[in-house]
Design an enzyme around this catalytic site. Structure first.
Site, mmCIF file in Angstrom:
data_model
loop_
_atom_site.group_PDB
_atom_site.id
_atom_site.type_symbol
_atom_site.label_atom_id
_atom_site.label_comp_id
_atom_site.label_asym_id
_atom_site.label_seq_id
_atom_site.Cartn_x
_atom_site.Cartn_y
_atom_site.Cartn_z
ATOM 1 C CE LYS A 166 -0.082 -2.257 -5.474
ATOM 2 N NZ LYS A 166 -1.246 -2.119 -4.516
HETATM 3 C C1 E4P Z 1 -0.666 -0.739 -1.205
HETATM 4 O O1 E4P Z 1 -0.160 -0.782 -2.002
HETATM 5 C C2 E4P Z 1 -0.909 -2.015 -0.586
HETATM 6 O O2 E4P Z 1 -1.614 -3.208 -1.196
HETATM 7 C C3 E4P Z 1 -1.465 -1.699 0.957
HETATM 8 O O3 E4P Z 1 -1.034 -0.722 1.431
HETATM 9 C C4 E4P Z 1 -1.800 -3.038 1.877
HETATM 10 O O4 E4P Z 1 -2.300 -2.159 2.982
HETATM 11 P P1 E4P Z 1 -2.840 -3.190 4.179
HETATM 12 O O5 E4P Z 1 -1.666 -3.991 4.855
HETATM 13 O O6 E4P Z 1 -3.182 -2.299 5.038
HETATM 14 O O7 E4P Z 1 -3.943 -4.033 3.403
#
Ligand code: E4P
Length: 217
Positions: free
Chosen positions: A83
């Site tokens: 990522k």
């Molecule tokens: C996943 O890939 C993201 O990092 C995550 O869904 C972010 O979620 P949040 O906005 O609840 O922190």
């Protein structure tokens, strides 16, 4: 539509995996920090439980550093998807890692233009954050519809991975729009199972069954 679980908590993943509804996992530095321990060991355990894509995020902010970290993360397990945060460095790192055959998830996507640029450099996934957009008074789901439309127009193979999910409405709307994946925190997955009428209906069926077993008269 695929369903990923958005957590680094191995126990939560182990509890849901046997149901057969979890297709992959997303983590981020905040989620890994929350569970503590060696992040690489945690990622390896997650990969052993879920035989699907497991996103692991770099923390370097320059492109060379992202590529270096991305290679290290990818070496943990073949299921790892690296990522990288959106930006010029992230786009450049995505291009390099993709060319080497590593799958990349470009995260922190908040506009369709950003998603388009990530798709152009071969990202396997883009992660638009719907909840965080809703939080600032804009529509996260409108963004998903725009990205799905653009990717369909040009036959991009990049998958739209809806992130920052807050509840079932986000999941239902994502499925209606035709997003490829939703990644949900464990609480949101639990909420997908729940409907008050299901509970009430089951109680009544069981009570009626018990009544019917009583001797007549
Ligand atoms: C996943 O890939 C993201 O990092 C995550 O869904 C972010 O979620 P949040 O906005 O609840 O922190």
């Amino acid at each position: 539509m695929k369903l990923f679980i958005d957590t680094a908590n191995v126990e939560d993943i182990e509890a849901l995996a046997p149901l057969g509804i979890i297709d992959g996992v997303t983590t981020n530095p905040s989620l890994l920090a929350k569970v503590g321990g060696d992040p690489r060991a945690v990622l390896k355990r997650i990969c052993d439980v879920v035989q699907g894509p497991v996103s692991a995020e770099v923390v370097a902010t320059d492109s060379d550093g992202m590529v270096r970290e991305g290679r290290e993360l990818a070496a943990i397990d073949p299921h790892i998807v690296v990522k990288v945060p959106f930006g010029k460095a992230g786009v450049q790192a995505c291009r390099t890692l993709t060319t080497e055959g590593t799958r990349v998830n470009v995260t922190l996507i908040f506009s369709a233009a950003q998603a388009l640029l990530a798709a152009k450099v071969g990202a396997s996934f883009v992660s638009p954050f719907v909840g965080r957009l809703d939080d600032i008074g804009t529509s996260g789901m409108d963004l998903i519809a725009q990205i799905v439309e653009i990717f369909e127009n040009f036959d991009f193979s990049t998958e739209v991975l809806v992130a920052s999910i807050r509840g079932p409405i986000h999941v239902i709307e994502s499925a209606r729009i035709g997003a490829d994946v939703c990644t949900c925190p464990p609480k949101a997955i639990e909420a997908l199972f729940t409907h008050p009428l299901t509970g009430i209906g089951l109680e009544k069926f069981l009570a009626d069954w018990d009544k019917a077993q009583q001797p007549v008269g």
